[in-house]
Design a protein around this motif. Structure first.
Motif, PDB file in Angstrom:
ATOM      1  N   CYS A 162       0.823  -1.397  -0.148  1.00  0.00           N
ATOM      2  CA  CYS A 162      -0.032  -0.265  -0.146  1.00  0.00           C
ATOM      3  C   CYS A 162       0.664   1.185  -0.135  1.00  0.00           C
ATOM      4  N   ILE A 167      -6.594   6.474  -2.981  1.00  0.00           N
ATOM      5  CA  ILE A 167      -7.666   6.233  -4.220  1.00  0.00           C
ATOM      6  C   ILE A 167      -8.620   5.325  -3.859  1.00  0.00           C
ATOM      7  N   PRO A 203      -4.384   1.445  -8.403  1.00  0.00           N
ATOM      8  CA  PRO A 203      -3.470   1.532  -9.562  1.00  0.00           C
ATOM      9  C   PRO A 203      -2.396  -0.110  -9.633  1.00  0.00           C
ATOM     10  N   PHE A 206       0.640  -0.505  -8.004  1.00  0.00           N
ATOM     11  CA  PHE A 206       0.905  -0.839  -6.650  1.00  0.00           C
ATOM     12  C   PHE A 206       0.275  -2.197  -6.248  1.00  0.00           C
ATOM     13  N   VAL A 209      -4.338  -4.421  -3.258  1.00  0.00           N
ATOM     14  CA  VAL A 209      -5.717  -4.918  -2.797  1.00  0.00           C
ATOM     15  C   VAL A 209      -5.618  -6.376  -3.134  1.00  0.00           C
TER      16      VAL A 209
HETATM   17  S1  SF4 Z   1      -5.405   2.352  -3.956  1.00  0.00           S
HETATM   18 FE1  SF4 Z   1      -4.088   0.822  -3.180  1.00  0.00          FE
HETATM   19  S2  SF4 Z   1      -2.080   1.840  -2.668  1.00  0.00           S
HETATM   20 FE2  SF4 Z   1      -3.597   3.486  -2.802  1.00  0.00          FE
HETATM   21  S3  SF4 Z   1      -4.285   3.633  -0.720  1.00  0.00           S
HETATM   22 FE3  SF4 Z   1      -5.619   1.800  -1.770  1.00  0.00          FE
HETATM   23  S4  SF4 Z   1      -4.688   0.165  -1.164  1.00  0.00           S
HETATM   24 FE4  SF4 Z   1      -3.030   1.516  -0.894  1.00  0.00          FE
END
Ligand code: SF4
Ligand code: SF4
Length: 237
Positions: A162, A167, A203, A206, A209
């Motif tokens: 993360c 987002i 994204p 990253f 999730v």
């Molecule tokens: S969108 Fe992905 S990188 Fe951004 S805060 Fe949420 S989990 Fe973290």
């Protein structure tokens, strides 16, 4: 006014409140005044709910849907009478099925929490028009509903990936994600309705999730561990 407004939540709430039977009355199929044909939706919902009831050990005959016009008062009275007789013959909710009251409450609560997920997974079937009455029984199968519950999807944010971009937090429709700038985000599993929006929104560089099917979700990290002290390198490791 319209049987199309009947929701799984209404039916389960009625059983949670201890009623012995739920009767849904809708306009005759194909006689809906609107293009929505909400009575087909109500029919599909009732057929699904019956299988869910069987899944948690409740007699599905406690739920019935009948169709009639506003001018068919005698038919309505007869249908309700017949239903009341059926429910009386079955006996009190839970007791007749030999399910302990607390156990039944817990089961109904667990299913109720999953309603948004169930509606997302079964949205196509719930929107279809079932013309053939012979197909009612097998439209949703017991195996299908067992699978629905054994393969429940959960979403989890990998704290190592993360980037605290926020987002997902902004897009979550039920504010189930906690986080902030420079803070690893965390999903509150009790609030999450399993819509998958965060999974799609994070994204790809990253990829934080995770989608977990049928398995346990890792416990959330502590508040202290959530602070991101320095810029992380983006991209999966
Ligand atoms: S969108 Fe992905 S990188 Fe951004 S805060 Fe949420 S989990 Fe973290
Ligand atoms: S799956 Fe949907 S409800 Fe659950 S945390 Fe993600 S966006 Fe929120």
């Amino acid at each position: 006014m319209c049987s199309g407004r009947v929701d799984l939540e209404f039916i389960l709430r009625a059983f949670s409140n201890g009623v012995d039977g739920v009767f849904v009355g809708g306009c005759r199929l194909n006689e809906c005044n609107y293009i929505t044909h909400g009575n087909y939706h109500a029919l599909n919902l009732v057929l699904l709910c019956k299988k869910i009831m069987a899944h948690i050990g409740l007699n599905p005959e406690r739920l019935r849907i009948e169709f009639m016009s506003g001018g068919e008062g005698i038919l309505f009275a007869n249908k309700v009478d017949a239903f009341v007789q059926t429910v009386r013959a079955i006996g009190p909710l839970g007791q007749a099925e030999a399910i302990d009251k607390d156990e039944l409450t817990a089961k109904l609560e667990a299913v109720t929490r999953l309603i948004p997920y169930i509606k997302i997974v079964k949205r196509e079937k719930l929107a279809s028009r079932l013309e053939n009455e012979d197909a009612y029984d097998d439209f949703f199968t017991g195996e299908e509903v067992d699978r629905l519950f054994s393969e429940v999807v959960s979403y989890h944010i990998d704290p190592e990936r993360c980037q605290a971009c926020m987002i997902c937090l902004r897009k979550c429709p039920v504010e189930a994600i906690a986080g902030g700038k420079k803070q690893v985000h965390v999903i509150d599993q009790d609030k999450c309705i399993k819509c998958g929006t965060c999974f799609d929104a994070c994204p790809p560089r990253f990829g934080a999730v995770e989608k977990i099917t049928g398995g346990p979700v890792p416990p959330p990290i502590s508040e202290e561990e959530r602070t991101i002290s320095k810029q992380r390198s983006s991209g999966k490791q």
